[in-house]
Design a protein around this motif. Structure first.
Motif, PDB file in Angstrom:
ATOM      1  N   GLN A   1      -0.632  -7.059   0.028  1.00 12.29           N
ATOM      2  CA  GLN A   1      -1.525  -6.032   0.023  1.00 12.29           C
ATOM      3  C   GLN A   1      -2.859  -6.225  -0.065  1.00 12.29           C
ATOM      4  N   ARG A   2      -3.147  -7.615  -1.221  1.00 11.91           N
ATOM      5  CA  ARG A   2      -4.579  -7.793  -1.497  1.00 11.91           C
ATOM      6  C   ARG A   2      -5.063  -8.705  -0.515  1.00 11.91           C
TER       7      ARG A   2
ATOM      8  N   SER B   1       0.925  -1.124   0.012  1.00 13.61           N
ATOM      9  CA  SER B   1       0.081  -0.102   0.070  1.00 13.61           C
ATOM     10  C   SER B   1       1.035   1.299  -0.010  1.00 13.61           C
TER      11      SER B   1
ATOM     12  N   ALA C   1      -6.196  -6.468   2.482  1.00 17.14           N
ATOM     13  CA  ALA C   1      -7.602  -5.836   2.109  1.00 17.14           C
ATOM     14  C   ALA C   1      -8.619  -6.889   2.159  1.00 17.14           C
TER      15      ALA C   1
END
Length: 685
Positions: free
Chosen positions: A187-188, A149, A191
């Motif tokens: 990051q995914r 991010s 999230a």
């Protein structure tokens, strides 16, 4: 015959083929890694596989990922791949402080690739890193920052623990792409986790909210509600869904509902609207409602959410508070005690009752214009400092001198309590005049000092009269004992009885005088200890021998047990003997026929602990409290009043305390009594 041929240099072709093959391998690895991290199914496993492929492709001995924790001060080795024969280091590299690698962390923070062909050649500013890498046997390495991010989240690195060496531009490019792919995967995953957590939080909040939550469509019909509806309104959820919300609200509150609807249309929300609504059984409920509009992607309002708080109890409490305030005002003004309300920040008198105005001699208007410093004779700075401290305490108790309106100074006692009024902490102060009490206390103190002086004088007098009091008695006892031997002529029965009474009474009087004189010596501070070393077992045997004849008259056995470790003790032998003698003699007095008196001696920490236990009926709780007071005799309805001076146990306590020891009694009804005392094995003196 002749031959001809052409010679070709194929080294360049071989290198070219190797380069092409290596690039194909790179493309294959990157494609595989890219596919893994587009939608990682098992992120942890995918990272491990990626590290292995990258490590093998680049010929590294070890490849790894470190992630920085949220606090930004610690990082951990979360993933690691090691070539065959290379020792793993993952378990040894947890909870690493960032401050231990300042040079390293600074370069990563600046998005630099850390390429170290030879660890031994690191610059002086990387001394800490050089030491850490050296301990792991690392010869060369390359490290790249890992971003999640857009923020530095850690780093990926490759080590060589066999040889030093360089990583080429192609290697750096591969690693750059790989670490970026991993960062995207992390990051995914984060999230997705955040979304999942958010959904769980929302569902939990909606389901378990303390307040009733209603979703109402554009037509004013309830389309969803949480389980709180049953507790608040008595409806099941399915019973309430489909009902118009206005059917729940009292008719005189419908105007407020329209106002709230207009506010939501105009600004999107409406807060703190109070309604009265119906329960299923018809009973009213007072509620406070906060509402806001829910819009679709085009900005059109589709639903309204109502958060309904039950304020029935609060309404009742507000009513009670008003009544309480009225009662408080009445009690405050009509209380006979002097009461004031003070501002601790300024010292101003904010309120004062009638008794305060009368006591200080001011009319109410004048009283409320005064500062406490106008009454208290202390400096104002000191008063304000004290008031500031009083705010944080539950109760405050002080003695002051206050000045009345006529200038007279009075001693006062003041209690103050911090109270919260209109959001501000004030001091509720109650004042009592203690001037007369102070005078009385002063006179009592003077009388006490005079009494103590007289008692001390008496004790000193008695202590100095030891010889004068004992000498005549010794003569009386001595001559009466000589007459009893009849060496100077025979005595008839009547004469023998009279002379025997003289001897017995003289001995009794002598014991009484000895006890009084010993007590007086202790109180006058003239009693001294003569410390010597002696056998505890021998002294106990000596006391047993002295008191066995007395015990035999009641068929009482005197038993003793002495700890083998307790051989000798340093103490005043005569006083120790008197302590033990008095306790055993006392136990015999209150033990019935065929009973036991047991003396136990043992070491407990650095002290000798002596217990004298009997099989009597015990001592009542009331008698146990006064048993060591002078001139107090133990009484028992079964054995009647016992003869004695009433000073024995008092002297015992004094002698034990002179040895820096302690004595106490433990007793239960029909279980006998235990007198226990402890004396240090090696006294300080």
């Amino acid at each position: 015959m002749s031959c001809s041929g052409t010679v070709f240099d194929i080294n360049s072709r071989i290198k070219s083929k190797e380069s092409i093959r290596y690039k194909l391998e790179i493309e294959e690895v990157l494609l595989e890694i890219s596919n893994m991290f587009i939608a990682p199914a098992n992120l942890e496993k995918d990272i491990d596989v990626a590290l292995e492929k990258i490590g093998m492709l680049c010929g590294a001995g070890r490849s790894y990922i470190f992630l920085i924790r949220e606090n930004g001060t610690i990082f951990d080795n979360t993933h690691e791949w090691c070539a065959e024969g290379v020792e793993p280091e993952k378990n040894n590299l947890q909870n690493v402080l960032c401050e231990e690698c300042p040079w390293w962390m600074e370069k990563l923070s600046n998005d630099e690739v850390i390429h170290i062909p030879d660890v031994s050649a690191l610059p002086p500013e990387a001394a800490m890193e050089k030491e850490v890498l050296g301990k792991q046997g690392i010869k060369s390495l390359i490290v790249l920052p890992l971003y999640v991010s857009g923020m530095l989240a850690g780093f990926m690195g490759l080590d060589n623990v066999v040889n030093t060496g360089n990583w080429g531009k192609d290697d750096v490019s591969i690693l750059r792409i790989a670490v970026n792919l991993m960062g995207m995967g992390i990051q995914r995953k984060r999230a997705e986790k955040a979304i999942h957590v958010g959904e769980e939080i929302y569902r939990s909040m909606f389901k378990n909210a303390a307040n009733l939550i209603l979703f109402v469509d554009k037509k004013g019909v309830i389309v969803e509600c949480n389980s709180r509806v049953e507790e608040l309104l008595g409806y099941r959820q399915d019973e309430l869904i489909g009902r118009p919300i206005k059917n729940l609200i009292f008719s005189d509150c419908l105007k407020k509902l329209k106002e709230a609807s207009d506010e939501i249309e105009r600004r999107g929300f409406s807060f703190n609207k109070e309604y009265r609504i119906f329960r299923k059984d018809g009973r009213p409920v007072d509620v406070n409602v906060n509402s806001s509009g829910l819009k679709d992607e085009n900005g059109h309002q589709i639903q309204t959410i109502f958060i309904v708080e039950d304020i029935t109890e609060r309404k009742k409490a507000e009513k009670l508070i008003k009544e309480s305030e009225s009662r408080y005002s009445f009690l405050f003004q009509n209380n006979r005690a002097v009461i004031m309300l003070l501002d601790p920040e300024t010292g101003n008198i904010l309120d004062a009752n009638s008794a305060a105005c009368v006591y200080y001699g001011y009319p109410r208007e004048k009283m409320l214009s005064l500062n406490i410093a106008d009454i208290n004779i202390l400096p104002k700075e000191q008063i304000l400092e004290g008031l500031e401290q009083e705010k944080s305490r539950d109760i405050n108790h002080f003695y002051f001198i206050h000045r009345l309106s006529n200038g007279v100074l009075r001693d006062v006692e003041r209690y103050s309590y911090p109270i919260l009024m209109d959001g501000k902490k004030l001091l509720f102060a109650i004042v009592s005049d203690i001037t007369d009490n102070r005078k009385m206390q002063s006179e009592l103190m003077k009388a006490k000092m005079e009494a103590e002086l007289a008692s001390k004088t008496k004790s000193e007098f008695l202590a100095s009269m030891s010889h004068e009091l004992r000498t005549p008695l010794n003569s009386i006892i001595g001559f009466s004992d000589m007459l009893l031997t009849q060496n100077f002529g025979p005595l008839n029965d009547k004469q023998l009885r009279y002379v025997s009474n003289i001897s017995m009474s003289g001995n009794h009087l002598l014991k009484l005088i000895n006890d009084i004189l010993d007590l007086s010596k202790v109180e006058a501070g003239k009693m001294e200890l003569k410390v010597e070393e002696f056998s505890v077992s021998d002294l106990i045997s000596e006391v047993k021998a002295l008191l066995t004849p007395l015990a035999s008259k009641k068929d009482i056995q005197i038993l003793s047990t002495v700890d083998k470790e307790l051989t000798t003790i340093r103490a005043d032998r005569m006083k120790f003997r008197q302590i033990l003698y008095n306790l055993v003699d006392n136990a015999i007095k209150f033990t019935p026929k065929d009973g036991y008196v047991i003396v136990e001696a043992r070491i407990e920490e650095d002290q000798a602990k002596i217990v004298v236990r009997d099989t009597g009926v015990g001592i009542s709780e009331a008698e146990a409290k006064k048993v060591f007071q002078p001139f107090t005799q133990l009484e028992n309805s079964e054995y009647g009043e016992q003869k004695g001076t009433g000073l024995g146990l008092s002297l015992v306590k004094k002698f034990v305390e002179m040895h820096a020891g302690k004595i106490w009694v433990e007793s239960e009804f029909e279980e006998g009594s235990k007198f226990i005392f402890t004396i240090p094995l090696n006294p300080a003196n």
